[in-house]
Design a protein around this motif. Structure first.
Motif, PDB file in Angstrom:
ATOM      1  N   UNK A  70       0.763  -1.221  -0.017  1.00 23.36           N
ATOM      2  CA  UNK A  70       0.107   0.037  -0.002  1.00 23.36           C
ATOM      3  C   UNK A  70       0.881   1.383   0.030  1.00 23.36           C
ATOM      4  N   UNK A  71       0.330   2.255  -0.688  1.00 19.32           N
ATOM      5  CA  UNK A  71       1.291   3.659  -0.593  1.00 19.32           C
ATOM      6  C   UNK A  71       0.419   4.682  -0.170  1.00 19.32           C
ATOM      7  N   UNK A  72       1.283   5.400   0.903  1.00 22.70           N
ATOM      8  CA  UNK A  72       0.471   6.851   1.437  1.00 22.70           C
ATOM      9  C   UNK A  72       1.116   7.741   0.460  1.00 22.70           C
ATOM     10  N   UNK A  73       0.399   8.494  -0.114  1.00 18.21           N
ATOM     11  CA  UNK A  73       1.005   9.501  -1.024  1.00 18.21           C
ATOM     12  C   UNK A  73       0.526  11.099  -1.023  1.00 18.21           C
ATOM     13  N   UNK A  74       1.621  11.900  -0.683  1.00 16.44           N
ATOM     14  CA  UNK A  74       1.312  13.199  -0.775  1.00 16.44           C
ATOM     15  C   UNK A  74       0.987  13.794  -2.072  1.00 16.44           C
ATOM     16  N   UNK A  75       0.162  14.693  -2.179  1.00 16.68           N
ATOM     17  CA  UNK A  75      -0.389  15.213  -3.780  1.00 16.68           C
ATOM     18  C   UNK A  75       0.703  16.298  -4.114  1.00 16.68           C
ATOM     19  N   UNK A  76       0.982  17.124  -3.222  1.00 15.68           N
ATOM     20  CA  UNK A  76       1.857  18.386  -3.648  1.00 15.68           C
ATOM     21  C   UNK A  76       3.169  18.076  -3.397  1.00 15.68           C
TER      22      UNK A  76
ATOM     23  N   UNK B  71      -4.447   9.010  -0.642  1.00 19.24           N
ATOM     24  CA  UNK B  71      -3.511  10.254  -0.815  1.00 19.24           C
ATOM     25  C   UNK B  71      -3.730  10.735   0.694  1.00 19.24           C
ATOM     26  N   UNK B  72      -2.622  11.360   1.295  1.00 18.62           N
ATOM     27  CA  UNK B  72      -2.512  12.241   2.199  1.00 18.62           C
ATOM     28  C   UNK B  72      -2.129  13.361   2.087  1.00 18.62           C
ATOM     29  N   UNK B  73      -2.820  14.429   2.319  1.00 17.14           N
ATOM     30  CA  UNK B  73      -2.793  15.901   1.740  1.00 17.14           C
ATOM     31  C   UNK B  73      -3.295  16.904   2.538  1.00 17.14           C
ATOM     32  N   UNK B  74      -2.742  18.101   2.461  1.00 14.00           N
ATOM     33  CA  UNK B  74      -3.260  19.084   3.079  1.00 14.00           C
ATOM     34  C   UNK B  74      -4.283  19.927   2.481  1.00 14.00           C
ATOM     35  N   UNK B  75      -4.474  19.309   1.106  1.00 12.04           N
ATOM     36  CA  UNK B  75      -5.480  19.796   0.280  1.00 12.04           C
ATOM     37  C   UNK B  75      -6.979  19.576   0.957  1.00 12.04           C
ATOM     38  N   UNK B  76      -7.747  20.578   1.162  1.00 13.92           N
ATOM     39  CA  UNK B  76      -9.197  19.987   1.469  1.00 13.92           C
ATOM     40  C   UNK B  76     -10.275  20.577   0.681  1.00 13.92           C
ATOM     41  N   UNK B  77      -9.919  20.930  -0.535  1.00 17.10           N
ATOM     42  CA  UNK B  77     -10.941  21.362  -1.608  1.00 17.10           C
ATOM     43  C   UNK B  77     -11.532  20.016  -2.082  1.00 17.10           C
TER      44      UNK B  77
ATOM     45  N   UNK C  50      -7.645   9.830 -10.418  1.00 11.46           N
ATOM     46  CA  UNK C  50      -6.217   9.407 -10.757  1.00 11.46           C
ATOM     47  C   UNK C  50      -5.969   7.936 -10.299  1.00 11.46           C
ATOM     48  N   UNK C  51      -6.848   7.343  -9.700  1.00 17.00           N
ATOM     49  CA  UNK C  51      -6.596   5.927  -9.154  1.00 17.00           C
ATOM     50  C   UNK C  51      -6.647   5.471  -7.730  1.00 17.00           C
ATOM     51  N   UNK C  52      -6.570   6.695  -6.818  1.00 22.18           N
ATOM     52  CA  UNK C  52      -6.559   6.422  -5.512  1.00 22.18           C
ATOM     53  C   UNK C  52      -7.748   5.746  -4.721  1.00 22.18           C
ATOM     54  N   UNK C  53      -7.613   5.020  -3.764  1.00 20.89           N
ATOM     55  CA  UNK C  53      -8.711   4.370  -3.345  1.00 20.89           C
ATOM     56  C   UNK C  53      -9.314   5.250  -1.989  1.00 20.89           C
ATOM     57  N   UNK C  54      -8.604   6.302  -1.517  1.00 23.20           N
ATOM     58  CA  UNK C  54      -8.781   7.147  -0.419  1.00 23.20           C
ATOM     59  C   UNK C  54      -8.308   8.393  -0.360  1.00 23.20           C
ATOM     60  N   UNK C  55      -8.870   9.216   0.591  1.00 25.57           N
ATOM     61  CA  UNK C  55      -8.056  10.596   0.486  1.00 25.57           C
ATOM     62  C   UNK C  55      -8.229  11.125   2.010  1.00 25.57           C
ATOM     63  N   UNK C  56      -7.026  11.265   2.662  1.00 24.71           N
ATOM     64  CA  UNK C  56      -6.874  11.619   4.138  1.00 24.71           C
ATOM     65  C   UNK C  56      -6.314  13.031   4.169  1.00 24.71           C
ATOM     66  N   UNK C  57      -6.953  13.904   5.045  1.00 28.13           N
ATOM     67  CA  UNK C  57      -6.424  15.235   5.094  1.00 28.13           C
ATOM     68  C   UNK C  57      -5.532  15.324   6.313  1.00 28.13           C
ATOM     69  N   UNK C  58      -4.531  16.149   6.102  1.00 29.74           N
ATOM     70  CA  UNK C  58      -3.568  16.353   7.297  1.00 29.74           C
ATOM     71  C   UNK C  58      -4.078  17.609   7.847  1.00 29.74           C
ATOM     72  N   UNK C  59      -3.725  17.659   9.271  1.00 29.64           N
ATOM     73  CA  UNK C  59      -2.974  16.745  10.178  1.00 29.64           C
ATOM     74  C   UNK C  59      -3.790  15.282  10.212  1.00 29.64           C
ATOM     75  N   UNK C  60      -3.268  14.050  10.161  1.00 30.21           N
ATOM     76  CA  UNK C  60      -3.898  12.893   9.931  1.00 30.21           C
ATOM     77  C   UNK C  60      -4.276  12.682  11.481  1.00 30.21           C
TER      78      UNK C  60
END
Ligand SMILES: Nc1nc2c(ncn2[C@@H]2O[C@H](COP(=O)(O)OP(=O)(O)OP(=O)(O)O)[C@@H](O)[C@H]2O)c(=O)[nH]1
Length: 319
Positions: free
Chosen positions: A67-73, A99-105, A115-125
């Motif tokens: 599994x990959x935890x991936x930042x966007x920016x 995706x683990x990202x600070x983006x909240x839009x 893009x193929x991600x299975x999930x989206x988590x916002x920081x701070x986690x």
């Protein structure tokens, strides 16, 4: 439904869930990597990358993570591009990406999932949330892997099934054609198996199929050889880079090995014990022939072995 080809050597390990699933954490900020590392270090094997290119080469050149935890920016390749690239490569297309990202839009979330991600988590986690989501996606991934493996296995004998044989035949045909190397096919049929079932019962017939399957499997140890149940009481062995001079003694040994099992077959007109007949066809694949020709030739040779008295090997000419 089509299934991704899995080489024989990769089938067995998939049946065992890893004790420490492999996680790849990708983030250009080491502090974010550290946060996730602390959450997962006790029960996961962790790999880290601080940019997209590094993440791709870790996945493609090493053992791919679960599994990959991936930042966007990120500078250079952003997370969305990395994810898209992973999804286009059969080696990595099944790895779940969260995706683990600070983006909240919400549009970012949509783009991430597209893009193929299975999930989206916002920081701070939130550690409990990220743990739960990783666990869910790892479980789904392992269940999918297992289903894919089972889709290629014959339930009674544990051998590769017909679907797997058909796919492997196409693949090996193309590979041997490129390399100008021979491809041998052995087609095997248990002699008077209907009489065996009639005499000893269907369950004994099943045990007999398992014993023959185990004998075939033991006889072909090379990683590239494929032993499969073709259907009913018929088996096939596909032997890449094997010419007739090499295939014939293997086939003879197989006939002897099954006879040596000494399984009583009192109703057989051929012998007092269970026997098999075997047809061999060998070809250097070329444009004027097809994989189906190889199967038909092995089948014709098998038919000849049956006609000539069973418990023997026959070869079919094929040029
Ligand atoms: N026990 C058991 N029998 C099976 C299975 N699949 C197919 N069979 C039986 O295998 C037998 C095959 O019979 P036939 O095709 O007539 O061939 P044979 O009796 O082996 O005769 P020859 O091939 O001519 O030597 C049939 O009776 C099928 O019912 C299975 O999974 N388990």
């Amino acid at each position: 439904m089509t299934f991704k080809y899995i080489p024989p050597s990769q089938l067995a390990p998939l049946l065992v869930l890893p004790e420490r699933p492999r996680l790849l954490i990708v983030d250009d900020q080491p502090i974010n990597i550290q946060t996730l590392y602390r959450i997962f270090q006790s029960d996961h094997e962790i790999f880290m990358a601080t940019d997209g290119q590094q993440a791709l080469s870790l996945c493609w050149n090493g053992v791919p993570p679960d599994l990959i935890l991936l930042d966007i920016v990120m500078p250079g390749l952003d997370g969305l591009t990395v994810c898209r690239q992973l999804k286009t490569n059969p080696l990595t297309s099944d790895i779940p990406v969260i995706f683990v990202t600070a983006q909240t839009d919400p549009n970012d979330e949509t783009r991430a999932l597209e893009a193929g991600g299975v999930d989206f988590i916002t920081k701070p986690v939130n550690p409990a949330v990220v743990r739960a989501r990783v666990k869910t996606h790892l479980t789904l991934k392992f269940q999918n892997d297992l289903l894919r493996v089972l889709a290629f296995i014959d339930g009674l004998t544990g051998l590769a099934n017909r679907r797997r044989f058909d796919e492997t035949l196409q693949l090996e045909w193309r590979r041997c054609r490129r390399n100008d190397s021979p491809l041998a096919l052995l087609m095997i049929d248990i002699d008077h198996f209907k009489l065996y079932n009639d005499r000893y019962g269907h369950q004994a017939g099943d045990s007999c199929l398992q014993a023959v399957a185990a004998t075939l499997k033991a006889a072909f140890g090379r990683a590239q050889d494929l032993v499969a149940r073709y259907g009913g009481e018929e088996f096939v062995c596909l032997l890449p880079e094997c010419d007739h001079a090499a295939a014939k003694p293997k086939a003879d040994a197989l006939v002897q090995a099954v006879a040596a099992l000494g399984l009583p077959h009192e109703s057989s007109p051929t012998a007092a014990t269970l026997t098999i007949s075997l047809g061999i066809a060998v070809i250097i694949p070329n444009v004027s022939r097809s994989p189906e020709d190889l199967v038909m030739a092995a089948d014709a040779a098998l038919y000849q072995a049956k006609q000539q008295g069973r418990n023997q090997v026959c070869s079919a000419p094929l040029s």
